[in-house]
Design a protein around this motif. Structure first.
Motif, PDB file in Angstrom:
ATOM      1  N   ARG A 116       0.844  -1.184   0.000  1.00 14.10           N
ATOM      2  CA  ARG A 116       0.000   0.000   0.000  1.00 14.10           C
ATOM      3  C   ARG A 116       0.882   1.237   0.000  1.00 14.10           C
ATOM      4  NH1 ARG A 116      -5.099  -1.348   1.880  1.00 14.10           N
ATOM      5  NH2 ARG A 116      -5.628   0.776   1.184  1.00 14.10           N
ATOM      6  N   SER A 117       0.246   2.369  -0.039  1.00 14.08           N
ATOM      7  CA  SER A 117       1.015   3.612  -0.084  1.00 14.08           C
ATOM      8  C   SER A 117       1.836   3.823   1.179  1.00 14.08           C
ATOM      9  CB  SER A 117       0.072   4.807  -0.303  1.00 14.08           C
ATOM     10  OG  SER A 117      -0.895   4.861   0.744  1.00 14.08           O
ATOM     11  N   ASP A 118       1.357   3.235   2.290  1.00 13.19           N
ATOM     12  CA  ASP A 118       2.075   3.403   3.551  1.00 13.19           C
ATOM     13  C   ASP A 118       2.949   2.189   3.896  1.00 13.19           C
ATOM     14  OD1 ASP A 118      -0.091   1.776   3.807  1.00 13.19           O
ATOM     15  OD2 ASP A 118      -0.712   2.541   5.770  1.00 13.19           O
ATOM     16  N   TRP A 167       4.024  -2.198   3.489  1.00 14.90           N
ATOM     17  CA  TRP A 167       3.453  -3.549   3.432  1.00 14.90           C
ATOM     18  C   TRP A 167       2.454  -3.766   4.561  1.00 14.90           C
ATOM     19  CZ3 TRP A 167       4.330  -6.118  -0.856  1.00 14.90           C
ATOM     20  CH2 TRP A 167       5.516  -5.901  -1.570  1.00 14.90           C
ATOM     21  N   ARG A 207      -5.742  -4.215  -2.108  1.00 14.08           N
ATOM     22  CA  ARG A 207      -5.750  -3.535  -3.397  1.00 14.08           C
ATOM     23  C   ARG A 207      -4.813  -4.307  -4.329  1.00 14.08           C
ATOM     24  NH1 ARG A 207      -9.432  -1.464  -1.342  1.00 14.08           N
ATOM     25  NH2 ARG A 207      -9.953   0.743  -1.123  1.00 14.08           N
TER      26      ARG A 207
END
Length: 623
Positions: free
Chosen positions: A106-108, A110, A131
């Motif tokens: 994710r953007s932040d 794993w 996602r």
């Protein structure tokens, strides 16, 4: 982990902290697994020869490591503690008891969204926000078409595992799937219930599990039917091998198996009313009795031939003297000596004493040997444990050994580079016509009829050894451990489903229940694992004693002849000077006296009327 936290970071980069990086932990486990495999190699006496790696990077043909297959086999058998958990592998070299985290980028960073392990397989957290590439947020579950599908199943008979019969236990005729019973059939029936498929069995035509024919490029037996598409799956006790796995897919092992050897036990001793004669063979008993007779006759003749006689005396000999010189009495004394009773008289002549001495030595040895062996028969049963491993077979020539021609075991013996199995394979190959058998039953019969050891699947040998007549035993530890698996076509979409169902069957105890019902047996639990027996002493074992006795009698005969001639010569010298007697005449006269004296002694006990002396006190005048 305690050792890792205490390690010096300067020597071990990354050490000295509370946690260990995943890659570092796996490298540590890899080293531990390799060390354990090398330790097992050393304990088994197996030698591997290192060689430089040649990956063919310069365009040349790569050369695989000659001992690579041996090393891989031992790596698969590793079981030890590791940094990431307990280390052990299945037959495909996949690690067991391992659990992996499923992460989503994710953007932040794993995010952990699920787990995967060999038993439960993929498990995605219900609250996971996933996602996928392309923006998808759901996973479409795989729906198998195995449900309500009818599979054509090929099998082969094997006691306990696959039993094929046209008649059931009640004597009724049966057809179709009802002809097939056993461990494998009940396990497969359970799998069909779990996975929802139907099936129909048929027996393989050529009666083989599967051997590759390099000339035709075809596989025989069960493997051939699966590879050629005649069967959808094979359900039998088929060993998982790399050659078979190269052309088809095996499921996870549903039954552990390896290779071992079996032999016939020695026949156990049974009670016998006349068991006290068992320590000696009949031939030896007969020789002892005949020797006693011969010694008795010889001593009787020696007594008569050397007895001092007075030509002028016609008076009968005393009873004690006659008893001492009689042939029957001498024979009786010879037999009495066998049971340790002292003789009533000792031979007077030197020749008689020589024969008596050597006969006494022979009796001493015979009685001592008989007593020792009788004790062995009654109290100690000797166990033949000369063969305790495959290595012992190479060091002897009395016991032959082989395997089943159509089994994967024979292929392994021909291709292995590991000792002692390579040498065993060479020895079997040199006499394969007499050492290889066509099927398991032929091998069992050969073990029972000859001194023969059979190498084959431990599961089948354990089954045979645990059943009546309990005359077989498995020897040594297992080697080439793999397992039995079900075989499907290469890249079958059903392999994963069968694997999952087999794991569930093991976890629920289904496999153990079937093992107890069909395979394990207590029929031979009351018998000795090693059969005990004592050896019978034969004539050949005691031949030296009779050589000694008869040699002594031969020496005594020479002395007897010398004594007889010397006595006759003395009589010739004492003869009347006016009628001198030659030695020859003295011999004839002495022989005549011997036989005439025996005649007189035979009638000495007859009663004549003239010899009756009436007692006047008992005469009654009847007038």
């Amino acid at each position: 982990m305690a050792k890792w936290r205490a390690a010096d970071p300067a020597v071990y980069p990354g050490a000295g902290v509370a946690d260990i990086a995943p890659y570092t932990a796996r490298w540590a486990d890899a080293v531990l697994a390799l060390a354990q495999a090398l330790r097992n190699l050393q304990e088994d006496g197996v030698t591997v020869t290192p060689q430089p790696l040649d990956c063919g990077c310069d365009g040349s043909e790569s050369q695989p490591w000659a001992d690579g297959s041996v090393m891989l086999q031992y790596l698969k058998q590793v079981e030890t503690d590791g940094v990431t958990g307990y280390i052990r592998f299945d037959t495909t070299a996949a690690r067991l008891d391992a659990e992996y985290s499923i992460v989503n980028l994710r953007s932040d960073g794993w995010q952990n969204v699920g787990t995967w392990n060999l038993s439960t397989r993929l498990d995605i957290h219900s609250d996971a926000d996933i996602r996928f590439a392309g923006g998808a947020t759901t996973v479409v579950p795989y729906i198998s078409d195995l449900n309500n599908k009818t599979l054509r199943v090929v099998t082969i008979a094997a006691d306990g595992f696959v039993e094929i019969s046209d008649v059931d236990s009640d004597g009724n005729n049966v057809t179709g799937n009802d002809r097939f019973q056993g461990f494998c059939m009940e396990l497969f029936s359970w799998l069909s219930t779990e996975l929802g498929f139907n099936y129909e069995y048929y027996e393989v035509e050529d009666g083989e599990y599967g051997i590759y024919n390099s000339q035709t490029g075809k596989w025989s037996g069960l493997v051939g039917d699966v590879v050629d598409g005649k069967a959808d799956i094979s359900v039998a006790i088929m060993s998982i091998t790399s050659a078979r796995q190269a052309v088809a897919d095996f499921t996870l092992p549903y039954y552990d198996n390896g290779i071992t050897l079996a032999m016939q036990k020695a026949s156990s001793r049974t009670s016998n009313t006349w068991g006290f004669i068992s320590p000696f063979e009949g031939e030896l008993w007969a020789t002892i009795l005949l020797t006693a007779l011969a010694v008795g006759l010889f001593q009787g003749v020696a007594n008569l031939a050397t007895k001092s006689m007075d030509e002028e005396s016609n008076e009968p000999a005393k009873e004690e003297e006659e008893k001492e010189t009689g042939l029957l009495e001498a024979v009786w004394q010879s037999f009495v000596a066998l049971v340790g009773m002292g003789p009533e008289f000792l031979p007077r002549s030197l020749s008689g004493r020589i024969s008596a001495f050597f006969w006494g030595v022979g009796i001493l040895v015979a009685i001592s040997t008989y007593t020792a062996n009788l004790a062995a028969f009654l109290t100690v049963r000797n166990v033949d444990n000369s063969i305790s491993s495959a290595e012992d077979l190479l060091a002897q020539t009395e016991i032959t050994y082989g395997t089943i021609r159509t089994y994967a075991t024979w292929v392994s013996f021909q291709t292995t580079t590991t000792e002692p199995y390579q040498s065993l394979g060479v020895a079997i190959k040199a006499n394969e016509e007499s050492l290889l058998v066509e099927n398991l039953q032929e091998g069992l019969d050969k073990m029972r009829q000859e001194r023969y050891a059979l190498f084959t699947d431990s599961a089948e040998l354990d089954y045979a050894a645990s059943r009546q007549p309990c005359d077989l035993e498995t020897i040594g530890r297992l080697f080439w451990q793999t397992g039995y698996g079900m075989l499907l076509p290469k890249n079958s979409k059903y392999t994963v489903e069968f694997n999952q169902a087999i794991v569930r069957a093991e976890e629920l105890g289904v496999v153990d229940e079937l093992d107890t019902k069909w395979i394990k047996s207590s029929e031979c639990s009351g018998t000795d694992q090693t059969v005990l027996e004592s050896s019978v002493i034969g004539l050949q074992d005691m031949l030296g004693v009779f050589v000694l006795v008869y040699g002594g009698m031969a020496l005594a005969l020479i002395v007897l002849i010398g004594e007889f001639i010397y006595t006759c010569a003395q009589e010739a010298k004492k003869s009347d000077p006016h009628k001198p007697m030659t030695v020859t005449e003295a011999v004839k006269t002495r022989l005549k006296r011997i036989f005439s004296r025996r005649k007189r002694s035979s009638v000495k006990n007859e009663v004549h009327p003239s010899s009756i002396n009436p007692n006047p006190a008992f005469i009654i005048d009847l007038e």
